[in-house]
Motif scaffolding. Structure first.
Motif, short mmCIF file in Angstrom:
data_model
loop_
_atom_site.label_atom_id
_atom_site.label_comp_id
_atom_site.label_asym_id
_atom_site.label_seq_id
_atom_site.Cartn_x
_atom_site.Cartn_y
_atom_site.Cartn_z
N HIS A 177 0.79 -1.29 0.00
CA HIS A 177 0.05 0.19 0.19
C HIS A 177 0.83 1.23 -0.05
O HIS A 177 0.44 2.53 -0.62
CB HIS A 177 -1.07 -0.15 0.94
CG HIS A 177 -0.14 -0.12 2.29
ND1 HIS A 177 0.13 -1.44 2.87
CD2 HIS A 177 -0.01 0.70 3.37
CE1 HIS A 177 0.63 -1.41 4.11
NE2 HIS A 177 0.78 0.21 4.44
N GLN A 181 1.36 1.18 -6.87
CA GLN A 181 0.36 1.93 -7.23
C GLN A 181 -0.77 1.18 -7.77
O GLN A 181 -0.33 -0.22 -8.18
CB GLN A 181 0.72 2.86 -8.62
CG GLN A 181 -0.29 3.63 -9.09
CD GLN A 181 0.14 4.54 -10.13
OE1 GLN A 181 1.41 4.79 -10.36
NE2 GLN A 181 -0.84 5.16 -10.93
N ARG A 182 -2.03 1.19 -7.47
CA ARG A 182 -3.06 0.40 -7.74
C ARG A 182 -3.38 0.38 -9.07
O ARG A 182 -3.56 1.33 -9.73
CB ARG A 182 -4.27 0.58 -6.82
CG ARG A 182 -4.88 -0.24 -6.22
CD ARG A 182 -6.20 -0.04 -5.24
NE ARG A 182 -6.21 -0.59 -4.18
CZ ARG A 182 -6.73 0.01 -3.09
NH1 ARG A 182 -7.51 1.03 -2.98
NH2 ARG A 182 -6.67 -0.74 -2.07
#
Length: 187
Positions: A177, A181-182
């Protein structure tokens, strides 16, 4: 939404130990329920040793619930269940996936959606342990491929509901997290 955590990584990398440490830190003096999703397999000596190691690490005051299906866990996450207010450590998503491999895809997707909705609505944190199974050999059987695909998809969708995601490998925990990066969800 509660501050759920996802802890993922390879077998024997330390996922469960990190999950146990994190939930102790998060819960403080609050009640903890450990949801064991794997089978009991009384005739499998190696499996029994693995279960024994988990039991020895867990504090006696933690409540243990055998939750061998995704629908059972969804119900435990609902309002009115006896562990609704507890912090929950679910070990592991792979056990839930394995318990439903015989289901047709449509039925699996319905159960998965109900689980994700129950997780999202929960007000008390859940620490989810998930196996990373797609890093190795491509399964040679249809059932192996189904497990890999369903487990990967469920893990990824759970991660979207978590405030923290950790990768644990070789006894080290990396805060995904913070470091990663998502991706945008696939269409």
């Amino acid at each position: 939404m509660a501050n759920h955590l996802l802890i993922t990584g390879p077998s024997r990398g330390g996922k469960s130990e990190w999950a146990e440490q994190r939930i102790r830190e998060m819960a403080g003096a609050a009640a903890i329920t450990y949801l064991a999703t794997g089978p009991t397999l009384p005739d499998d000596a190696a499996w029994q040793q693995r279960l024994s190691r988990h039991r020895q690490r867990r504090p006696e005051h933690w409540r243990l619930k055998e939750a061998s299906s995704i629908s059972a866990v969804s119900q435990l996450f609902q309002q009115g269940s006896d562990c609704q207010e507890d912090f929950v450590l679910l070990d592991s998503l792979g056990g839930l996936v394995a318990s439903a491999l015989e289901l047709e895809e449509e039925c699996w997707l319905e159960l998965q959606a109900a689980f994700l909705m129950a997780l999202e609505k929960r007000s008390t944190p859940v620490v989810l342990v998930a196996e990373e199974v797609g890093w190795g050999v491509v399964p040679t059987t249809a059932i192996g491929g189904r497990f890999r695909d369903r487990n990967g998809s469920l893990t990824r969708q759970c991660e979207q509901l978590c405030s923290e995601s950790w990768l644990v490998a070789a006894g080290r925990a990396l805060p995904l997290h913070q470091l990663a990066q998502r991706l945008n969800p696939a269409p």
